[in-house]
Motif scaffolding. Structure first.
Motif, PDB file in Angstrom:
ATOM      1  N   ARG A 147       4.288   6.903  -8.354  1.00  0.00           N
ATOM      2  CA  ARG A 147       4.511   6.817  -6.925  1.00  0.00           C
ATOM      3  C   ARG A 147       5.637   7.743  -6.469  1.00  0.00           C
ATOM      4  O   ARG A 147       5.560   8.381  -5.440  1.00  0.00           O
ATOM      5  CB  ARG A 147       4.821   5.365  -6.561  1.00  0.00           C
ATOM      6  N   ASN A 148       6.687   7.866  -7.258  1.00  0.00           N
ATOM      7  CA  ASN A 148       7.837   8.675  -6.873  1.00  0.00           C
ATOM      8  C   ASN A 148       7.544  10.167  -6.867  1.00  0.00           C
ATOM      9  O   ASN A 148       8.359  10.946  -6.416  1.00  0.00           O
ATOM     10  CB  ASN A 148       9.013   8.392  -7.805  1.00  0.00           C
ATOM     11  N   TYR A 149       6.422  10.578  -7.409  1.00  0.00           N
ATOM     12  CA  TYR A 149       6.112  11.990  -7.477  1.00  0.00           C
ATOM     13  C   TYR A 149       4.977  12.381  -6.535  1.00  0.00           C
ATOM     14  O   TYR A 149       4.374  13.416  -6.690  1.00  0.00           O
ATOM     15  CB  TYR A 149       5.791  12.387  -8.921  1.00  0.00           C
ATOM     16  N   LEU A 150       4.713  11.524  -5.573  1.00  0.00           N
ATOM     17  CA  LEU A 150       3.717  11.825  -4.548  1.00  0.00           C
ATOM     18  C   LEU A 150       4.409  11.907  -3.195  1.00  0.00           C
ATOM     19  O   LEU A 150       5.276  11.098  -2.880  1.00  0.00           O
ATOM     20  CB  LEU A 150       2.628  10.745  -4.516  1.00  0.00           C
ATOM     21  N   ASN A 188      -4.457   3.419   0.464  1.00  0.00           N
ATOM     22  CA  ASN A 188      -3.452   2.717   1.254  1.00  0.00           C
ATOM     23  C   ASN A 188      -2.594   1.794   0.405  1.00  0.00           C
ATOM     24  O   ASN A 188      -1.592   1.276   0.862  1.00  0.00           O
ATOM     25  CB  ASN A 188      -4.114   1.930   2.391  1.00  0.00           C
ATOM     26  N   ASP A 189      -2.983   1.590  -0.831  1.00  0.00           N
ATOM     27  CA  ASP A 189      -2.215   0.778  -1.775  1.00  0.00           C
ATOM     28  C   ASP A 189      -1.632   1.739  -2.807  1.00  0.00           C
ATOM     29  O   ASP A 189      -2.364   2.374  -3.561  1.00  0.00           O
ATOM     30  CB  ASP A 189      -3.127  -0.249  -2.449  1.00  0.00           C
ATOM     31  N   LEU A 190      -0.300   1.861  -2.822  1.00  0.00           N
ATOM     32  CA  LEU A 190       0.340   2.828  -3.714  1.00  0.00           C
ATOM     33  C   LEU A 190       0.040   2.585  -5.185  1.00  0.00           C
ATOM     34  O   LEU A 190       0.180   3.476  -6.007  1.00  0.00           O
ATOM     35  CB  LEU A 190       1.848   2.836  -3.487  1.00  0.00           C
ATOM     36  N   ASN A 191      -0.394   1.387  -5.525  1.00  0.00           N
ATOM     37  CA  ASN A 191      -0.740   1.092  -6.914  1.00  0.00           C
ATOM     38  C   ASN A 191      -2.179   1.443  -7.257  1.00  0.00           C
ATOM     39  O   ASN A 191      -2.583   1.340  -8.410  1.00  0.00           O
ATOM     40  CB  ASN A 191      -0.482  -0.388  -7.216  1.00  0.00           C
ATOM     41  N   HIS A 192      -2.954   1.811  -6.246  1.00  0.00           N
ATOM     42  CA  HIS A 192      -4.374   2.130  -6.467  1.00  0.00           C
ATOM     43  C   HIS A 192      -4.778   3.361  -5.664  1.00  0.00           C
ATOM     44  O   HIS A 192      -5.633   3.288  -4.792  1.00  0.00           O
ATOM     45  CB  HIS A 192      -5.261   0.929  -6.085  1.00  0.00           C
TER      46      HIS A 192
END
Length: 170
Positions: free
Chosen positions: A4-7, A45-49
């Motif tokens: 997530r931190n690299y998007l 829309n879900d940062l985990n998916h």
């Protein structure tokens, strides 16, 4: 796999354009240096998916972008993606190198022993991207502009800033 931190958040797909699955993306930021981008985007829309898509064409025009994804060929397929957020890998946004400094120490460019805290995150929703620096239980905001960011020392994991009196006062 992505982290997530690299998007970097680019915007939201607002509507299809044309008959072959092109998309209109409403940009969430005016600090996008991606005019020649031809790589991969992440959608969701879900940062985990989030899901990767190969880009056929990406063009920024003002506050919107035109995006053509490979393997998306109809208006119906494009319509299905309305409201979905678009992210770019930071490696493709070279001018935003400072966004890779999460966890770095923030130090005075004139005296590197003077540490102001650690980069904890970034606020992307303002006119200027702001670096969030945490020291103890306090957070400070540093504008990510040349006047404040003097240098980034990747090997030492340090962000050197041009200190201005009162910057770290609350």
């Amino acid at each position: 796999m992505h982290e997530r931190n690299y998007l970097f958040p680019v915007g939201v797909i607002t509507s299809p354009k044309g008959l072959k699955g092109e998309l209109i993306v409403s940009l969430i930021s005016n600090h996008l240096y991606i005019y020649d981008f031809q790589g991969e985007v992440w959608l969701g829309n879900d940062l985990n998916h989030l899901h990767p898509w190969k880009v056929g064409h990406f063009e920024v025009k003002g506050k919107k972008a035109y995006l053509k994804l490979c393997d998306l060929n109809t208006v119906e397929e494009a319509e299905y993606l309305k409201g979905i957020r678009v992210f770019l890998p930071l490696k493709d946004v070279k001018e935003l190198d400072f966004l890779r400094t999460k966890g770095y120490k923030v130090v005075d460019s004139k005296d590197e022993k003077n540490c102001f805290g650690i980069v904890s995150d970034f606020f992307l929703g303002s006119a200027q991207i702001l670096m969030i620096v945490k020291k103890g239980d306090k957070e400070y905001l540093i504008p990510c502009v040349e006047g404040f960011i003097a240098d980034i020392k990747k090997e030492d994991k340090k962000v050197l800033i041009n200190y201005i009196e009162g910057l770290f006062e609350q």
